[in-house]
Design an enzyme around this catalytic site. Sequence first.
Site, PDB file in Angstrom:
ATOM      1  N   LYS A  73       7.560   0.057  -3.558  1.00 46.48           N
ATOM      2  CA  LYS A  73       6.744  -0.829  -2.741  1.00 46.48           C
ATOM      3  C   LYS A  73       7.650  -1.574  -1.681  1.00 46.48           C
ATOM      4  CE  LYS A  73       3.518  -1.831  -6.765  1.00 46.48           C
ATOM      5  NZ  LYS A  73       2.840  -0.569  -6.529  1.00 46.48           N
ATOM      6  N   LYS A 125       8.500  13.326 -11.521  1.00 48.91           N
ATOM      7  CA  LYS A 125       7.240  12.507 -12.060  1.00 48.91           C
ATOM      8  C   LYS A 125       6.465  13.248 -13.054  1.00 48.91           C
ATOM      9  CE  LYS A 125       3.880   9.671 -10.997  1.00 48.91           C
ATOM     10  NZ  LYS A 125       3.964   8.201 -10.908  1.00 48.91           N
ATOM     11  N   GLY A 166      -2.806   0.562  -9.534  1.00 49.79           N
ATOM     12  CA  GLY A 166      -3.561   1.178 -10.472  1.00 49.79           C
ATOM     13  C   GLY A 166      -4.547   0.139 -11.433  1.00 49.79           C
ATOM     14  N   ASN A 167      -4.375  -1.133 -11.519  1.00 51.40           N
ATOM     15  CA  ASN A 167      -4.920  -2.182 -12.125  1.00 51.40           C
ATOM     16  C   ASN A 167      -6.359  -2.285 -11.531  1.00 51.40           C
ATOM     17  OD1 ASN A 167      -3.519  -2.631 -13.995  1.00 51.40           O
ATOM     18  ND2 ASN A 167      -3.029  -4.593 -13.634  1.00 51.40           N
ATOM     19  N   LYS A 199       2.271   6.948  -3.764  1.00 52.58           N
ATOM     20  CA  LYS A 199       1.114   6.235  -3.218  1.00 52.58           C
ATOM     21  C   LYS A 199       1.438   4.983  -2.240  1.00 52.58           C
ATOM     22  CE  LYS A 199      -0.557   2.145  -4.910  1.00 52.58           C
ATOM     23  NZ  LYS A 199       0.343   1.963  -5.962  1.00 52.58           N
TER      24      LYS A 199
END
Length: 320
Positions: free
Chosen positions: A282, A135, A17-18, A220
Amino acid sequence: MTQESHKRPLAVIALGGNAILQPGQKGTAEEQIENVRIAMSSITGIIEEGYDVIITHGNGPQVGNILLQNEEAADVVPAMPLDICGSQTQGMIGYMIQRSMANELAKKGIKKNVATIVTQVQVSPDDPAFKNPTKPIGPFYKEEEAKNLMAEKGWVLKEDAGRGWRRVVPSPNPVSIIEKNVIKTLVNDGYMVVASGGGGIPVMIDESGKIEGIEAVIDKDYAGECLALDVEADIFVILTDVEKVALNYGKPDQINLGKVTIDEMREYANQGHFKAGSMGPKVASILRFIDSGGKRGIITSLDKARAALKGNAGTEVVAK
Ligand code: ADP
Ligand code: MG
């Protein structure tokens, strides 16, 4: 088409996101374009290192803003369902990446065209996530509004830690990237591809082959891993805002991880070192990638990406 057909090793790179919008920023076009420019400048280093690249990215803040726009303008323009909002973010972020990447490549004298593929990702109707939506998406509501929305639209809304009520949607596992052959063909022809943005647009396929959009959000990092396997990538790289995955994260006895075997990493995951909404998926997707025959799986920060590919930074999970 087999892996032998590409000459350069292929890396699927998942941007956090960053890389597009940082905490505390408003989300203006200028802010997002500048962040993307910095990210693309870093990724050109990976191309210089000799890799073919497919970029995937998150879309949380962007899809949140589109949902809010839809909500505010609902009396004037019909609101769009979540799958269509997701496709909008793929186009908008894809455009920012295409433009920035073209400019950064030109600065370095690299000739490469960039294409964004609006990507649908198949999910299973039997996925347990559909029984338990988790979510949170879109704006916060007052209790009364929330109850109306549940009755009128059949949405599920939950109270969110005293901040108000929020819609929650299922987060199913990705099964297959519908556009994988298009993506592979473009990569084999030398294009850089942006795909599966925001985890892809979740779709289901019925027995007759008909595709239907689904109101859900695919993580994602999991979608990036599915993409990496579907296009037979050599390397799956997750770029986020920390250089290394850590044990005892944020505690005085924090230990940063360098090269770790798949068995060690699985053990650390079982011990609960990686948070569910952030580092957990992740690590889990890197484990899935290596488990399924992927060669290298790396988690690191944008500025360390090139060094990590050379084996000099970041956290890398290896088979043995
Ligand atoms: P992204 O937008 O890249 O998906 P996330 O916020 O979802 O970013 O995940 C990255 C964050 O995970 C880091 O900023 C860090 O605060 C957090 N995190 C949680 N557990 C760990 C851990 N064990 N090691 C490193 N970072 C961790
Ligand atoms: Mg995340």
